[in-house]
Design a protein around this motif. Structure first.
Motif, PDB file in Angstrom:
ATOM      1  N   ALA A   2     -17.168   1.151  -5.998  1.00  0.00           N
ATOM      2  CA  ALA A   2     -15.886   0.576  -6.426  1.00  0.00           C
ATOM      3  C   ALA A   2     -14.973   0.565  -5.216  1.00  0.00           C
ATOM      4  O   ALA A   2     -15.058   1.437  -4.349  1.00  0.00           O
ATOM      5  CB  ALA A   2     -15.254   1.390  -7.555  1.00  0.00           C
ATOM      6  N   SER A   3     -14.101  -0.440  -5.148  1.00  0.00           N
ATOM      7  CA  SER A   3     -13.165  -0.532  -4.033  1.00  0.00           C
ATOM      8  C   SER A   3     -11.991  -1.415  -4.440  1.00  0.00           C
ATOM      9  O   SER A   3     -12.062  -2.160  -5.428  1.00  0.00           O
ATOM     10  CB  SER A   3     -13.841  -1.109  -2.782  1.00  0.00           C
ATOM     11  N   VAL A   4     -10.925  -1.319  -3.665  1.00  0.00           N
ATOM     12  CA  VAL A   4      -9.742  -2.129  -3.926  1.00  0.00           C
ATOM     13  C   VAL A   4      -9.915  -3.485  -3.234  1.00  0.00           C
ATOM     14  O   VAL A   4     -10.111  -3.531  -2.017  1.00  0.00           O
ATOM     15  CB  VAL A   4      -8.471  -1.433  -3.394  1.00  0.00           C
ATOM     16  N   PRO A   5      -9.900  -4.580  -3.972  1.00  0.00           N
ATOM     17  CA  PRO A   5      -9.986  -5.893  -3.329  1.00  0.00           C
ATOM     18  C   PRO A   5      -8.883  -6.069  -2.290  1.00  0.00           C
ATOM     19  O   PRO A   5      -7.756  -5.607  -2.465  1.00  0.00           O
ATOM     20  CB  PRO A   5      -9.821  -6.873  -4.500  1.00  0.00           C
ATOM     21  N   ALA A   6      -9.226  -6.734  -1.192  1.00  0.00           N
ATOM     22  CA  ALA A   6      -8.310  -6.835  -0.058  1.00  0.00           C
ATOM     23  C   ALA A   6      -7.009  -7.559  -0.405  1.00  0.00           C
ATOM     24  O   ALA A   6      -5.991  -7.366   0.273  1.00  0.00           O
ATOM     25  CB  ALA A   6      -9.007  -7.533   1.104  1.00  0.00           C
ATOM     26  N   HIS A   7      -7.017  -8.371  -1.449  1.00  0.00           N
ATOM     27  CA  HIS A   7      -5.814  -9.135  -1.792  1.00  0.00           C
ATOM     28  C   HIS A   7      -4.931  -8.393  -2.795  1.00  0.00           C
ATOM     29  O   HIS A   7      -3.902  -8.945  -3.233  1.00  0.00           O
ATOM     30  CB  HIS A   7      -6.203 -10.499  -2.357  1.00  0.00           C
ATOM     31  N   LEU A   8      -5.301  -7.156  -3.161  1.00  0.00           N
ATOM     32  CA  LEU A   8      -4.550  -6.411  -4.174  1.00  0.00           C
ATOM     33  C   LEU A   8      -4.146  -5.039  -3.659  1.00  0.00           C
ATOM     34  O   LEU A   8      -4.677  -4.561  -2.655  1.00  0.00           O
ATOM     35  CB  LEU A   8      -5.400  -6.243  -5.444  1.00  0.00           C
ATOM     36  N   ARG A   9      -3.200  -4.424  -4.366  1.00  0.00           N
ATOM     37  CA  ARG A   9      -2.843  -3.033  -4.123  1.00  0.00           C
ATOM     38  C   ARG A   9      -3.306  -2.192  -5.308  1.00  0.00           C
ATOM     39  O   ARG A   9      -3.161  -2.598  -6.462  1.00  0.00           O
ATOM     40  CB  ARG A   9      -1.326  -2.862  -3.942  1.00  0.00           C
ATOM     41  N   LEU A  57       3.651   2.993   9.584  1.00  0.00           N
ATOM     42  CA  LEU A  57       2.717   2.409  10.540  1.00  0.00           C
ATOM     43  C   LEU A  57       2.273   1.002  10.165  1.00  0.00           C
ATOM     44  O   LEU A  57       1.511   0.373  10.913  1.00  0.00           O
ATOM     45  CB  LEU A  57       1.483   3.309  10.669  1.00  0.00           C
ATOM     46  N   GLY A  58       2.743   0.479   9.041  1.00  0.00           N
ATOM     47  CA  GLY A  58       2.369  -0.868   8.634  1.00  0.00           C
ATOM     48  C   GLY A  58       0.921  -1.000   8.218  1.00  0.00           C
ATOM     49  O   GLY A  58       0.356  -2.093   8.267  1.00  0.00           O
ATOM     50  N   VAL A  59       0.300   0.113   7.793  1.00  0.00           N
ATOM     51  CA  VAL A  59      -1.111   0.110   7.414  1.00  0.00           C
ATOM     52  C   VAL A  59      -1.226   0.114   5.893  1.00  0.00           C
ATOM     53  O   VAL A  59      -0.611   0.947   5.228  1.00  0.00           O
ATOM     54  CB  VAL A  59      -1.837   1.355   7.973  1.00  0.00           C
ATOM     55  N   GLU A  60      -2.008  -0.802   5.372  1.00  0.00           N
ATOM     56  CA  GLU A  60      -2.286  -0.821   3.934  1.00  0.00           C
ATOM     57  C   GLU A  60      -3.687  -0.261   3.717  1.00  0.00           C
ATOM     58  O   GLU A  60      -4.689  -0.948   3.936  1.00  0.00           O
ATOM     59  CB  GLU A  60      -2.194  -2.239   3.379  1.00  0.00           C
ATOM     60  N   VAL A  70      -8.552  -5.062   7.950  1.00  0.00           N
ATOM     61  CA  VAL A  70      -8.805  -4.200   6.796  1.00  0.00           C
ATOM     62  C   VAL A  70      -8.958  -2.760   7.283  1.00  0.00           C
ATOM     63  O   VAL A  70      -9.670  -2.501   8.263  1.00  0.00           O
ATOM     64  CB  VAL A  70     -10.087  -4.616   6.036  1.00  0.00           C
ATOM     65  N   VAL A  71      -8.291  -1.849   6.588  1.00  0.00           N
ATOM     66  CA  VAL A  71      -8.466  -0.414   6.828  1.00  0.00           C
ATOM     67  C   VAL A  71      -8.815   0.215   5.482  1.00  0.00           C
ATOM     68  O   VAL A  71      -8.015   0.149   4.547  1.00  0.00           O
ATOM     69  CB  VAL A  71      -7.200   0.236   7.413  1.00  0.00           C
ATOM     70  N   SER A  72      -9.997   0.812   5.403  1.00  0.00           N
ATOM     71  CA  SER A  72     -10.480   1.372   4.139  1.00  0.00           C
ATOM     72  C   SER A  72     -10.475   2.890   4.198  1.00  0.00           C
ATOM     73  O   SER A  72     -10.547   3.493   5.272  1.00  0.00           O
ATOM     74  CB  SER A  72     -11.900   0.887   3.833  1.00  0.00           C
ATOM     75  N   CYS A  73     -10.414   3.477   3.023  1.00  0.00           N
ATOM     76  CA  CYS A  73     -10.423   4.935   2.916  1.00  0.00           C
ATOM     77  C   CYS A  73     -11.435   5.332   1.860  1.00  0.00           C
ATOM     78  O   CYS A  73     -11.470   4.755   0.769  1.00  0.00           O
ATOM     79  CB  CYS A  73      -9.032   5.452   2.543  1.00  0.00           C
ATOM     80  N   LEU A  98       0.312   9.506   0.776  1.00  0.00           N
ATOM     81  CA  LEU A  98      -0.176   9.115   2.095  1.00  0.00           C
ATOM     82  C   LEU A  98      -0.221   7.605   2.233  1.00  0.00           C
ATOM     83  O   LEU A  98       0.122   7.055   3.292  1.00  0.00           O
ATOM     84  CB  LEU A  98      -1.568   9.711   2.334  1.00  0.00           C
ATOM     85  N   VAL A  99      -0.627   6.905   1.190  1.00  0.00           N
ATOM     86  CA  VAL A  99      -0.650   5.442   1.219  1.00  0.00           C
ATOM     87  C   VAL A  99       0.752   4.906   1.488  1.00  0.00           C
ATOM     88  O   VAL A  99       0.946   4.021   2.333  1.00  0.00           O
ATOM     89  CB  VAL A  99      -1.205   4.886  -0.104  1.00  0.00           C
TER      90      VAL A  99
END
Length: 563
Positions: free
Chosen positions: A366-373, A348-351, A328-331, A340-341
């Protein structure tokens, strides 16, 4: 609450956080005493060693008069000393005041006076340069100095500069617990940590409702205020980080965000200890060094501002191998441009998983669930910051405090177990920002019918051009779609005809060239006439806080002088 449908089972499940990060750390010591707790260049400290060293510092603080409820200010980059000092303060029953190491004399003096800090932990050069002067007239009576070169041997010049002629610090300090004529005469942090003191006896373990931190807001729009973050708020968000992300137990967390910032404190330090993981530290952000550290430590998680990822993506050495270990890479901490996303995903293959939080919400709300975009709003081009958590309620309010329907833009308000209890010593500001326990964020945004939250901008940053509202974020997102632009910030500047005019400041990607007129034309072709910037200024870098937030206030002042 439509956002519950976006959460996975682990993110919806109830959690039982420990009362404090100190409880989580001590549990990790029992489970894995030999596992590295801290990795600092080529240095390693196990959980048992970290426990013993912080015990000794806690004993020293107590011997120097620090009592439960006192405040201990910690002013360091991402080094082991920061972590040891925070743990030691909590073991002594104190409240931690994490301070920005980029503070200058007046800023540091304000935080020390305002918090009433009884002790200060910082590095030697800072003390000699201005911190000693900043303590004058404050309650500080105990000082510990640390050399950031300690606890590792690599001495990388990209971080530390040329080798020092001798140990960092001021004049020779007295022994770690010897009485001194001047109680503020500093002691050497590492000497104290290695002295072998026991943690003070009789200090009760922290309770979830007591204050863990007095975290000063970034001051991007005014005088910093000290948000009081409870122990339970830290652990609630830390546990949500661990349960909500597919990260192995005992994994390595890389401290990309500064630990003195609430994002680093919660999402890196606290979450790592909750997970009994290893916290990899690299002093301060330098893109090439960070990329090297990614290869060395093979971390599973990191979080940082968009500006840090812009710099990493622009580095000529950056490749997919640097990010291959991450689960996981968070911003967070600063707006994330959709361009940038896309760039990081494709090159770089980074989500990047976007998120939203404030000092007052103890990091994420609030955050983006790891299984979603995260979706992009088709009307504004704004990338969603994610969805609220299971026990977090987000509302959008109009100017009178009434709740707005989905899709309508207004002030974002947050309620949940992660909120600060108010501002230290500021009852009126607390009442204004936390009416009935709900945080009025000062951010403007909207929520769609599926529960995705979109942050448009700060209320104070809105530009009024000839009566039309212009939100800087929308213009910045368009600027970021130009291939030459690395960073962009938009402000309103005085205009005798329009009242305010839109001005953009940009920095360019290495090797790129573009003229201000070309950038203006790029925006004019994609936006309404009242929105695109009439003025564009290209700078080598944009002014930022250490946490990566662009200082629009400084740019606005610059624009006013040159308008």
């Amino acid at each position: 609450m439509p956002w519950l449908g976006r959460l996975g089972p682990a993110q919806r499940a109830p959690v039982e956080p420990p009362p404090s990060v100190l409880h989580a750390f001590r549990a990790a010591v029992r489970r894995a005493p030999g596992r590295p707790a801290l990795a600092y260049f080529d240095g390693r400290l196990s959980y048992a060693e970290t426990d013993a060293l912080s015990d000794s510092v806690a004993g020293h603080l107590a011997a120097r008069g620090v009592r439960p409820g006192d405040r201990v200010a910690v002013m360091h980059q991402n080094t082991p000393h920061f972590v040891l000092a925070v743990l030691a303060a909590w073991k002594a029953g104190a409240v931690v005041v994490p301070l920005n190491p980029m503070y200058k004399t007046a800023e540091l003096a304000h935080a020390l006076r305002d918090s009433g800090a009884a002790a200060l932990v910082c590095d030697g050069p800072t003390w000699a340069a201005y911190a000693a002067a900043a303590t004058a007239g404050t309650a500080v009576r105990t000082v510990l100095l640390a050399d950031p070169r300690d606890l590792q041997t690599r001495d990388d010049p990209r971080v530390f500069g040329p080798p020092a002629d001798g140990p960092a610090g001021a004049a020779p300090a007295p022994g770690p617990c010897e009485p001194a004529a001047d109680p503020r005469q500093p002691a050497d942090f590492l000497q104290v940590a290695r002295h072998g003191h026991s943690a003070p006896a009789g200090v009760p373990a922290p309770e979830a409702g007591t204050t863990a931190l007095i975290s000063y807001t970034s001051g991007t729009s005014g005088t910093p205020k000290g948000a009081m973050n409870p122990h339970g708020a830290l652990t609630y968000n830390a546990v949500r980080q661990v349960t909500g992300h597919p990260i192995p137990k005992g994994a390595t967390y890389f401290a990309l965000a500064p630990l003195f910032h609430i994002t680093g404190m919660v999402c890196e330090l606290a979450a790592c200890f909750v997970n009994a993981g290893t916290l990899a530290l690299a002093h301060r952000f330098e893109p090439g060094l960070v990329l090297d550290a990614f290869l060395e430590h093979r971390p599973a998680y990191t979080v940082g501002p968009a500006t840090a990822f812009m710099a990493l993506a622009a580095h000529p050495a950056a490749g997919r191998e640097h990010f291959a270990s991450f689960a996981v890479v968070s911003c967070g901490g600063a707006p994330l441009p959709p361009a940038l996303v896309t760039r990081l995903r494709e090159t770089l293959g980074v989500e990047l998983l976007n998120g939203y939080g404030l000092t007052e919400s103890t990091a994420a709300c609030a955050s983006v669930p790891a299984h979603l975009r995260a979706p992009v709003d088709p009307a504004t081009g704004t990338l969603s910051v994610g969805v609220p958590g299971a026990r977090t309620v987000v509302r959008i309010l109009d100017a009178h405090g009434a709740e707005l329907p989905f899709g309508e833009t207004g002030e974002i308000a947050v309620r949940g177990p992660q909120l600060a209890t108010g501002y230290w010593g500021l009852p009126e500001a607390t009442a204004e920002a936390f009416p009935d326990g709900e945080l009025r964020t000062g951010d403007v945004g909207f929520m769609d019918e599926d529960g995705w939250l979109y942050v448009v901008d700060r209320k104070k940053d809105m530009i009024n051009a000839s009566g039309f509202k212009v939100w800087p974020r929308e213009v910045e997102d368009v600027l970021h779609t130009h291939p030459a632009v690395r960073e962009a910030a938009v402000v309103g500047v005085p205009d005798p005809y329009r009242g305010e005019s839109v001005k953009a400041y940009v920095s360019l990607r290495p090797g790129s060239t573009v003229t201000p007129a070309e950038l203006t034309a790029h925006c004019a072709a994609r936006m309404a006439a009242y929105k695109y910037p009439r003025h564009v200024e290209i700078l080598p870098v944009l002014p930022k806080t250490t946490s990566g937030k662009i200082l629009r206030r400084e740019l606005r002042e610059r624009g006013s002088k040159h308008s």
